[in-house]
Design a protein around this motif. Sequence first.
Motif, mmCIF file in Angstrom:
data_model
loop_
_atom_site.group_PDB
_atom_site.id
_atom_site.type_symbol
_atom_site.label_atom_id
_atom_site.label_comp_id
_atom_site.label_asym_id
_atom_site.label_seq_id
_atom_site.Cartn_x
_atom_site.Cartn_y
_atom_site.Cartn_z
ATOM 1 N N MET A 1 46.996 -30.844 -12.222
ATOM 2 C CA MET A 1 46.726 -29.449 -11.971
ATOM 3 C C MET A 1 48.003 -28.792 -11.443
ATOM 4 O O MET A 1 48.618 -29.306 -10.519
ATOM 5 N N ASP A 2 48.386 -27.679 -12.039
ATOM 6 C CA ASP A 2 49.582 -26.978 -11.572
ATOM 7 C C ASP A 2 49.238 -26.086 -10.375
ATOM 8 O O ASP A 2 48.071 -25.930 -10.008
ATOM 9 N N GLY A 3 50.264 -25.518 -9.734
ATOM 10 C CA GLY A 3 50.079 -24.754 -8.516
ATOM 11 C C GLY A 3 49.207 -23.523 -8.678
ATOM 12 O O GLY A 3 48.365 -23.221 -7.828
ATOM 13 N N GLN A 4 49.390 -22.800 -9.769
ATOM 14 C CA GLN A 4 48.594 -21.600 -10.001
ATOM 15 C C GLN A 4 47.123 -21.958 -10.174
ATOM 16 O O GLN A 4 46.238 -21.305 -9.618
ATOM 17 N N THR A 5 46.855 -23.012 -10.932
ATOM 18 C CA THR A 5 45.482 -23.460 -11.147
ATOM 19 C C THR A 5 44.875 -23.967 -9.847
ATOM 20 O O THR A 5 43.704 -23.710 -9.558
ATOM 21 N N LEU A 6 45.669 -24.676 -9.047
ATOM 22 C CA LEU A 6 45.202 -25.174 -7.750
ATOM 23 C C LEU A 6 44.707 -24.007 -6.897
ATOM 24 O O LEU A 6 43.598 -24.043 -6.359
ATOM 25 N N HIS A 7 45.509 -22.957 -6.772
ATOM 26 C CA HIS A 7 45.129 -21.803 -5.959
ATOM 27 C C HIS A 7 43.897 -21.104 -6.531
ATOM 28 O O HIS A 7 42.948 -20.801 -5.801
ATOM 29 N N HIS A 8 43.916 -20.846 -7.831
ATOM 30 C CA HIS A 8 42.800 -20.135 -8.466
ATOM 31 C C HIS A 8 41.504 -20.918 -8.304
ATOM 32 O O HIS A 8 40.465 -20.367 -7.931
ATOM 33 N N CYS A 9 41.553 -22.206 -8.577
ATOM 34 C CA CYS A 9 40.372 -23.075 -8.510
ATOM 35 C C CYS A 9 39.852 -23.166 -7.068
ATOM 36 O O CYS A 9 38.648 -23.058 -6.821
ATOM 37 N N ALA A 10 40.747 -23.351 -6.106
ATOM 38 C CA ALA A 10 40.349 -23.466 -4.701
ATOM 39 C C ALA A 10 39.660 -22.188 -4.222
ATOM 40 O O ALA A 10 38.613 -22.256 -3.558
ATOM 41 N N LYS A 11 40.224 -21.044 -4.556
ATOM 42 C CA LYS A 11 39.627 -19.776 -4.135
ATOM 43 C C LYS A 11 38.243 -19.592 -4.748
ATOM 44 O O LYS A 11 37.299 -19.176 -4.072
ATOM 45 N N ARG A 12 38.113 -19.910 -6.033
ATOM 46 C CA ARG A 12 36.824 -19.765 -6.719
ATOM 47 C C ARG A 12 35.772 -20.669 -6.081
ATOM 48 O O ARG A 12 34.661 -20.237 -5.787
ATOM 49 N N ILE A 13 36.137 -21.920 -5.840
ATOM 50 C CA ILE A 13 35.198 -22.884 -5.247
ATOM 51 C C ILE A 13 34.774 -22.418 -3.855
ATOM 52 O O ILE A 13 33.582 -22.431 -3.518
ATOM 53 N N ALA A 14 35.724 -22.008 -3.031
ATOM 54 C CA ALA A 14 35.414 -21.582 -1.658
ATOM 55 C C ALA A 14 34.480 -20.378 -1.649
ATOM 56 O O ALA A 14 33.536 -20.326 -0.856
ATOM 57 N N LEU A 15 34.731 -19.418 -2.523
ATOM 58 C CA LEU A 15 33.911 -18.210 -2.540
ATOM 59 C C LEU A 15 32.503 -18.457 -3.067
ATOM 60 O O LEU A 15 31.605 -17.644 -2.844
ATOM 61 N N GLU A 16 32.295 -19.590 -3.736
ATOM 62 C CA GLU A 16 30.950 -19.950 -4.200
ATOM 63 C C GLU A 16 30.114 -20.573 -3.082
ATOM 64 O O GLU A 16 28.899 -20.655 -3.195
ATOM 65 N N LEU A 17 30.761 -21.009 -1.997
ATOM 66 C CA LEU A 17 30.031 -21.599 -0.878
ATOM 67 C C LEU A 17 29.358 -20.499 -0.066
ATOM 68 O O LEU A 17 29.918 -19.412 0.096
ATOM 69 N N PRO A 18 28.162 -20.767 0.461
ATOM 70 C CA PRO A 18 27.432 -19.719 1.179
ATOM 71 C C PRO A 18 28.152 -19.243 2.438
ATOM 72 O O PRO A 18 28.780 -20.035 3.138
ATOM 73 N N PHE A 19 28.058 -17.940 2.671
ATOM 74 C CA PHE A 19 28.557 -17.298 3.894
ATOM 75 C C PHE A 19 30.065 -17.439 4.096
ATOM 76 O O PHE A 19 30.554 -17.397 5.217
#
Length: 122
Positions: A1-19
């Motif tokens: 996973m490259d750096g841009q994908t790492l950031h994009h994926c991490a942000k998406r996953i975190a925002l899917e978590l409740p609250f």
Amino acid sequence: MDGQTLHHCAKRIALELPFTEHCWPFGPEFDVFKVGGKIFMIVSEQRGRRFVNLKSDPQKSLLNQQIYRSIEPGYHMNKKHWISVYAGDDITPSLLADLIGDSWNLVVDGLAKKDQKRLRPA
């Protein structure tokens, strides 16, 4: 996973978590993610190297650092309780989702029982 994908994926996953709350208390270069008012993830870049800081169980942290070369002790964080995940071929979206989920849960575990019940879906 490259750096841009790492950031994009991490942000998406975190925002899917409740609250989850997304904020910038340390400036625009640090994307901070909180639950219950406590930080569970920081997304940033240092010297051109993108990373994601996550809370981690100390024993699991040591194990992950031995298994994955792209996981290191937390950059500018308590090295015992935080890890930094850097871009690398050994980092997959499912591994990142597990690490972020663990971080979220560790933070919620540290909150008052009434807050835990409110934040965790049944």
